[in-house]
Design a protein around this motif. Structure first.
Motif, PDB file in Angstrom:
ATOM      1  N   UNK A   4       0.812  -1.214   0.000  1.00  0.00           N
ATOM      2  CA  UNK A   4       0.000   0.000   0.000  1.00  0.00           C
ATOM      3  C   UNK A   4       0.845   1.264   0.000  1.00  0.00           C
ATOM      4  N   UNK A   5       2.171   1.162   0.078  1.00  0.00           N
ATOM      5  CA  UNK A   5       3.019   2.342   0.172  1.00  0.00           C
ATOM      6  C   UNK A   5       3.862   2.506  -1.091  1.00  0.00           C
ATOM      7  N   UNK A   6       4.049   3.750  -1.482  1.00  0.00           N
ATOM      8  CA  UNK A   6       4.974   4.042  -2.576  1.00  0.00           C
ATOM      9  C   UNK A   6       6.376   4.200  -2.007  1.00  0.00           C
ATOM     10  N   UNK A   7       7.315   3.469  -2.552  1.00  0.00           N
ATOM     11  CA  UNK A   7       8.677   3.491  -2.048  1.00  0.00           C
ATOM     12  C   UNK A   7       9.512   4.519  -2.799  1.00  0.00           C
ATOM     13  N   UNK A   8      10.547   4.991  -2.155  1.00  0.00           N
ATOM     14  CA  UNK A   8      11.530   5.858  -2.800  1.00  0.00           C
ATOM     15  C   UNK A   8      12.706   5.016  -3.283  1.00  0.00           C
ATOM     16  N   UNK A   9      13.552   5.626  -4.096  1.00  0.00           N
ATOM     17  CA  UNK A   9      14.771   4.961  -4.543  1.00  0.00           C
ATOM     18  C   UNK A   9      15.572   4.471  -3.345  1.00  0.00           C
ATOM     19  N   UNK A  10      15.733   5.345  -2.353  1.00  0.00           N
ATOM     20  CA  UNK A  10      16.526   4.986  -1.178  1.00  0.00           C
ATOM     21  C   UNK A  10      15.917   3.808  -0.428  1.00  0.00           C
ATOM     22  N   UNK A  11      14.597   3.775  -0.290  1.00  0.00           N
ATOM     23  CA  UNK A  11      13.951   2.690   0.448  1.00  0.00           C
ATOM     24  C   UNK A  11      14.094   1.356  -0.281  1.00  0.00           C
TER      25      UNK A  11
END
Length: 376
Positions: A4-11
Motif C-alpha cells: 500500500x506504500x509508494x517506495x523511494x529509490x533509497x527505500x
C-alpha cells in the motif's frame, strides 16, 4: 502485509542492501546510486546485468521504469566531459530526461550470502559449498539492552526478527538477567514509567545478544521501535571472535562425477549459453568445482588450493589458461554475460521483501540481451 506504500529509490535500494550491504564491496569498486535522486518515488524497478547498454535504457523508457538496478556500473571511470553527441553522453541524457535512476550492486552482490556466486553454485547443484577466496569475516558485537519486565519478550522477539542472535545455524539467541533500574525523569520528559522529578525504581531485564556489523543498524532500529522507553539504555561491545566468512567465488562438489566434456555441456545447459571455452582433456574426470561469476581468472590458484578439479569463470586469457592447465586445473569459460542467470533470483528476493514491507513497486527483469559476442 498487503502492499500500500509508494517506495523511494533509497527505500528500495536499502532493501537490496539487506542482502548485499555496500560495505562488502571491494575498495576499487563503484557501487550504490550512480544516477538519480534517492528521494524519488518508484513504481517500477528493473534488474539488469548492464546499466550502460543503450538497449537496456530504451527498454526501461518503454516500460515506464523509474529505477534500474544493475550489476555492472554506469559510471566507473571519472567523467571528464558530458557531451550528448557521444554514445555515453546520449545514454546519460536519456536517463536524466526520463527521470530513471541507476543503482549498482557489483562486488558486494558477488560476495554476499545468497548473491551472485551462491546462485551460480546452486545452478550447478554443488554440495558442501564454501567460499573460494576469503575477503573478510563479519565482525561480531555484543548488544546489551535494559527493558522493563513487562516488555522484555516484545523486545527480545524484535531483536531476533531483525537478525540479532545468530550463532551458527541458531537464531534468536539471547541471555537475560533480572534486576532493578533507577532514573529520575527531568523537566521536558514524557516518561513511560514514573513522574518528573521523582526517583523511579523499576524491575527490568538485561537482555544480551550477538549482532554482526552487517545488520547492526537494522537491529538497533528494531530495538528502538520495540522498546517502550523514551530514552533507551543499551550498550554495544566489540568482540574478538570472528563471524561468518565472506569472499569471492564458491567451491563445492558435484552430485556425481562427470568427465570435463560432460561437465562443460552441463554448464552450458544450466547457464543458458550455446558455447563455452574448455581448458583440459575432455575425458578427464571432475567432481570438485570452483565457480566465480564474471571475470575471475586470477583466482585460479585459490581454486587449486581448495582442491578444485575445474574452475568455471569468464574472460579467461591465453596465458592464464596455459598456467592453470600446467598446474592440473581444468577450466570452463561460459562468458562474462552468464551472470544474467542470477537476475530472477535477486528479483524474487527484492519482490518478496518489498511485499513484506508493504511497498507497491513492481519488479521486472530486463529482457535485453547485452552479450556483445557472437560465434560463427
Amino acid at each position: 502485509m498487503s502492499a500500500h506504500k509508494t517506495a523511494t529509490v533509497r527505500e528500495i535500494t536499502a532493501v537490496l542492501e539487506e542482502m548485499a550491504p555496500l560495505t562488502l564491496a571491494e575498495s576499487w569498486d563503484k557501487v550504490g546510486l550512480q544516477v538519480g535522486d534517492p528521494k524519488r518515488a518508484v513504481k517500477k524497478v528493473m534488474l539488469s546485468l548492464d546499466s550502460n547498454d543503450e538497449g537496456v535504457i530504451d527498454e526501461a523508457i518503454a516500460k515506464g521504469v523509474d529505477l534500474i538496478i544493475a550489476h555492472h556500473a554506469m559510471i566507473f571511470k571519472a567523467v571528464q566531459t558530458l557531451r550528448t553527441d557521444t554514445p555515453y553522453g546520449r545514454k546519460l541524457q536519456k536517463l536524466l530526461t526520463h527521470n530513471i535512476s541507476v543503482y549498482v550492486a557489483h562486488t558486494n552482490l558477488d560476495i554476499a550470502e545468497g548473491g551472485i556466486n551462491d546462485i551460480l553454485a546452486s545452478r550447478l547443484h554443488l554440495e558442501r559449498v564454501e567460499v573460494l577466496s576469503r575477503v573478510h569475516n563479519t565482525r561480531l558485537k555484543k548488544l546489551v539492552v535494559f527493558v522493563p519486565e513487562s516488555h522484555h519478550e516484545q523486545v527480545r522477539k524484535a531483536l531476533g526478527d531483525a537478525g540479532a542472535g545468530w550463532i551458527g545455524n541458531y537464531s534468536h539467541c539471547t541471555f537475560s538477567t533480572p534486576g532493578h533500574g533507577t532514573f529520575v525523569p527531568q523537566e521536558g520528559t514524557s516518561p513511560f514509567i514514573g513522574e518528573q522529578g521523582v526517583l523511579e525504581k523499576v524491575e527490568e531485564v538485561r537482555i544480551e545478544t550477538i549482532v554482526s556489523d552487517l545488520n547492526q543498524d537494522k537491529v538497533v532500529q528494531a530495538l528502538l521501535q520495540a522498546h517502550p522507553y523514551e530514552e533507551v539504555a543499551y550498550d554495544i561491545y566489540p568482540l574478538e571472535i570472528m563471524g561468518q566468512e565472506l569472499g569471492i567465488g564458491r567451491v563445492g562438489d558435484l552430485v556425481q562425477e562427470m568427465t570435463l566434456g560432460q561437465f562443460a555441456q552441463f554448464v552450458k545447459q544450466q547457464f543458458g549459453v550455446e558455447h563455452a571455452r574448455v581448458v583440459g582433456p575432455h575425458d578427464r574426470p571432475v567432481r570438485r568445482v570452483a565457480v566465480l561469476g564474471g571475470s575471475g581468472e586470477e583466482f585460479y590458484p585459490e581454486a587449486i588450493k581448495k582442491g578444485a578439479d575445474v574452475f568455471v569463470t569468464g574472460d579467461i586469457r591465453y596465458h592464464y589458461a596455459q598456467d592453470a592447465l600446467a598446474d592440473g586445473l581444468c577450466m570452463v569459460d561460459p562468458g562474462h554475460n552468464t551472470e544474467k542467470v542470477c537476475l530472477p533470483s535477486v528479483a524474487a528476493f527484492l519482490e518478496a521483501k518489498l511485499r513484506e514491507y508493504g511497498y507497491d513497486a513492481e519488479v521486472l527483469v530486463s529482457e535485453t540481451n547485452t552479450e556483445p559476442f557472437t560465434f560463427l
